[in-house]
Design a protein around this motif. Structure first.
Motif, PDB file in Angstrom:
ATOM      1  N   PRO A  60       0.814  -1.227   0.000  1.00 46.61           N
ATOM      2  CA  PRO A  60       0.000   0.000   0.000  1.00 46.61           C
ATOM      3  C   PRO A  60       0.846   1.275   0.000  1.00 46.61           C
ATOM      4  O   PRO A  60       0.486   2.258  -0.658  1.00 46.61           O
ATOM      5  N   LEU A  61       1.968   1.278   0.736  1.00 49.99           N
ATOM      6  CA  LEU A  61       2.820   2.464   0.762  1.00 49.99           C
ATOM      7  C   LEU A  61       3.434   2.744  -0.606  1.00 49.99           C
ATOM      8  O   LEU A  61       3.577   3.903  -1.010  1.00 49.99           O
ATOM      9  N   THR A  62       3.793   1.693  -1.331  1.00 46.67           N
ATOM     10  CA  THR A  62       4.378   1.882  -2.661  1.00 46.67           C
ATOM     11  C   THR A  62       3.354   2.443  -3.633  1.00 46.67           C
ATOM     12  O   THR A  62       3.675   3.311  -4.460  1.00 46.67           O
ATOM     13  N   LEU A  63       2.112   1.979  -3.559  1.00 49.81           N
ATOM     14  CA  LEU A  63       1.058   2.520  -4.424  1.00 49.81           C
ATOM     15  C   LEU A  63       0.831   3.997  -4.148  1.00 49.81           C
ATOM     16  O   LEU A  63       0.669   4.796  -5.082  1.00 49.81           O
ATOM     17  N   VAL A  64       0.837   4.381  -2.887  1.00 50.89           N
ATOM     18  CA  VAL A  64       0.674   5.796  -2.528  1.00 50.89           C
ATOM     19  C   VAL A  64       1.850   6.618  -3.044  1.00 50.89           C
ATOM     20  O   VAL A  64       1.684   7.729  -3.556  1.00 50.89           O
ATOM     21  N   TYR A  82      12.376   7.566 -13.181  1.00 49.88           N
ATOM     22  CA  TYR A  82      13.153   6.386 -12.799  1.00 49.88           C
ATOM     23  C   TYR A  82      12.692   5.841 -11.448  1.00 49.88           C
ATOM     24  O   TYR A  82      12.645   4.621 -11.253  1.00 49.88           O
ATOM     25  N   VAL A  83      12.353   6.729 -10.534  1.00 52.82           N
ATOM     26  CA  VAL A  83      11.880   6.277  -9.225  1.00 52.82           C
ATOM     27  C   VAL A  83      10.532   5.573  -9.364  1.00 52.82           C
ATOM     28  O   VAL A  83      10.282   4.553  -8.707  1.00 52.82           O
ATOM     29  N   ILE A  84       9.656   6.104 -10.219  1.00 50.85           N
ATOM     30  CA  ILE A  84       8.354   5.464 -10.440  1.00 50.85           C
ATOM     31  C   ILE A  84       8.543   4.065 -11.013  1.00 50.85           C
ATOM     32  O   ILE A  84       7.889   3.097 -10.578  1.00 50.85           O
ATOM     33  N   ASN A  85       9.419   3.916 -12.002  1.00 46.16           N
ATOM     34  CA  ASN A  85       9.682   2.591 -12.562  1.00 46.16           C
ATOM     35  C   ASN A  85      10.309   1.662 -11.534  1.00 46.16           C
ATOM     36  O   ASN A  85      10.028   0.458 -11.522  1.00 46.16           O
ATOM     37  N   ASP A  90       9.067  -2.837  -7.782  1.00 45.83           N
ATOM     38  CA  ASP A  90       8.812  -3.304  -6.410  1.00 45.83           C
ATOM     39  C   ASP A  90       7.419  -3.915  -6.286  1.00 45.83           C
ATOM     40  O   ASP A  90       7.229  -4.919  -5.592  1.00 45.83           O
ATOM     41  N   ILE A  91       6.431  -3.300  -6.944  1.00 45.65           N
ATOM     42  CA  ILE A  91       5.066  -3.843  -6.902  1.00 45.65           C
ATOM     43  C   ILE A  91       5.033  -5.241  -7.530  1.00 45.65           C
ATOM     44  O   ILE A  91       4.366  -6.152  -7.019  1.00 45.65           O
ATOM     45  N   PRO A 263      12.393  -3.702  -1.622  1.00 43.19           N
ATOM     46  CA  PRO A 263      11.277  -2.815  -1.983  1.00 43.19           C
ATOM     47  C   PRO A 263      10.882  -1.849  -0.877  1.00 43.19           C
ATOM     48  O   PRO A 263      10.464  -0.719  -1.165  1.00 43.19           O
ATOM     49  N   LEU A 264      10.995  -2.278   0.384  1.00 44.12           N
ATOM     50  CA  LEU A 264      10.704  -1.363   1.490  1.00 44.12           C
ATOM     51  C   LEU A 264      11.751  -0.250   1.562  1.00 44.12           C
ATOM     52  O   LEU A 264      11.421   0.916   1.806  1.00 44.12           O
ATOM     53  N   ALA A 265      13.016  -0.613   1.341  1.00 41.73           N
ATOM     54  CA  ALA A 265      14.080   0.397   1.391  1.00 41.73           C
ATOM     55  C   ALA A 265      13.930   1.415   0.267  1.00 41.73           C
ATOM     56  O   ALA A 265      14.292   2.589   0.438  1.00 41.73           O
ATOM     57  N   ASP A 266      13.386   0.991  -0.866  1.00 48.51           N
ATOM     58  CA  ASP A 266      13.203   1.924  -1.987  1.00 48.51           C
ATOM     59  C   ASP A 266      12.229   3.050  -1.654  1.00 48.51           C
ATOM     60  O   ASP A 266      12.272   4.113  -2.282  1.00 48.51           O
ATOM     61  N   LEU A 267      11.352   2.821  -0.693  1.00 48.88           N
ATOM     62  CA  LEU A 267      10.394   3.866  -0.324  1.00 48.88           C
ATOM     63  C   LEU A 267      11.090   5.089   0.264  1.00 48.88           C
ATOM     64  O   LEU A 267      10.562   6.209   0.170  1.00 48.88           O
TER      65      LEU A 267
END
Length: 300
Positions: A60-64, A82-85, A90-91, A263-267
């Motif tokens: 959910p945090l990644t979608l937001v 690049y961050v969005i991709n 991650d999704i 994926p969590l660290a990418d946030l």
């Protein structure tokens, strides 16, 4: 490659069976293998629990974060693309983790998501390289980068990264077991010197730059340091395990947990990419403290 995407306990048992069949000829080895299987089952259970927590928190945090970064792209900023991709990759990893922890999944679905996971994993690493090199070019070669800074160019580069990531996953399918253990480090090790080069080059350019504000300098350096830390702490352990002569199964599960935390660290990259996020958080904390002081202070 099984070290990164564990599909079922039966797969692990068959994997170890190939290496331990000859050991069952004496009773001492039977006891040792029984203890090892119990330990591996415990590690597999821990991996599933950690994976469920990662998906529940990160998805959910990644979608937001993707929705919030989309507004930055509309304001003609290239770096958020690049961050969005990266967050999209991650999704895909989160979706593959869900399939991995789901019981009684058809093997065809597992096979499909197995390769999707590795495509997304390769893509996430190379999008981190794109982010680092983009920050480096902004500081070290601003005039050259400004002339070539277009969203179209960034989109083409993103498509190329996704294509090469898919090809890498397909190559792993047609490789034998030993070739896979060699192929994976070959594909993931080149980003390491590129990340170091981006950080060192940016630090040198920032030290000689006067026009860049100090807050912007800290934000750029923070992004590059975070990307390098994510790669070093979360991706290097699995590469070391693959390159090791003796593949310790405990290290295999530990490095798998590390790589699933990426994926969590990418946030945190989203937090650094958003200008003023830190100031907003500090302002919220200050307001909460002021409100609590007003409540606690006696009225005159």
């Amino acid at each position: 490659m099984e070290g990164l995407y564990v599909t079922s306990s039966s797969q692990n048992q068959s994997y170890h069976h190939n290496y331990t069949t000859a050991d069952y000829q004496n009773n001492s080895n039977i006891t040792s293998n029984y203890q090892n299987n119990n330990e591996l089952n415990e590690l597999y259970f821990i991996l599933n629990v950690v994976t469920c927590i990662i998906v529940a928190v990160g998805l959910p945090l990644t979608l937001v974060a993707i929705y919030a970064l989309y507004s930055m792209v509309r304001s003609d900023q290239v770096a958020p693309i690049y961050v969005i991709n990266l967050l999209i990759s991650d999704i895909l990893q989160f979706c593959c983790m869900i399939v991995d922890v789901t019981p009684n999944v058809d093997w065809t679905i597992i096979f499909i998501f197995y390769h999707i996971y590795f495509s997304a994993l390769f893509a996430s690493v190379y999008f981190m390289v794109c982010i680092s090199l983009e920050r480096y070019l902004v500081i070290a070669h601003p005039l050259w980068y400004r002339c070539r800074r277009t969203i179209k160019t960034s989109v083409v580069l993103c498509v190329l990264v996704w294509f090469l990531s898919a090809v890498s996953a397909v190559l792993s399918k047609f490789s034998n077991h030993m070739m896979t253990f060699i192929l994976f480090p070959i594909l993931l090790l080149p980003p390491f010197p590129l990340l170091i080069f981006s950080l060192v080059g940016t630090l040198k350019a920032l030290s000689a730059s006067i026009s860049v504000p100090s807050d912007e300098k800290r934000r750029i350096v923070g992004i590059l340091v975070l990307v390098l830390l994510i790669y070093t702490l979360l991706f290097l352990p699995i590469i070391i395990w693959l390159l090791a002569i003796k593949h310790d199964q405990t290290l295999k599960y530990q490095s798998t947990i590390f790589i699933r935390l990426s994926p969590l660290a990418d946030l945190f990259l989203y937090v650094l990419m958003r200008k003023g996020t830190k100031e907003k958080l500090l302002a919220s904390v200050c307001c909460c403290r002021m409100d609590s002081n007003d409540i606690s202070s006696p009225s005159v």
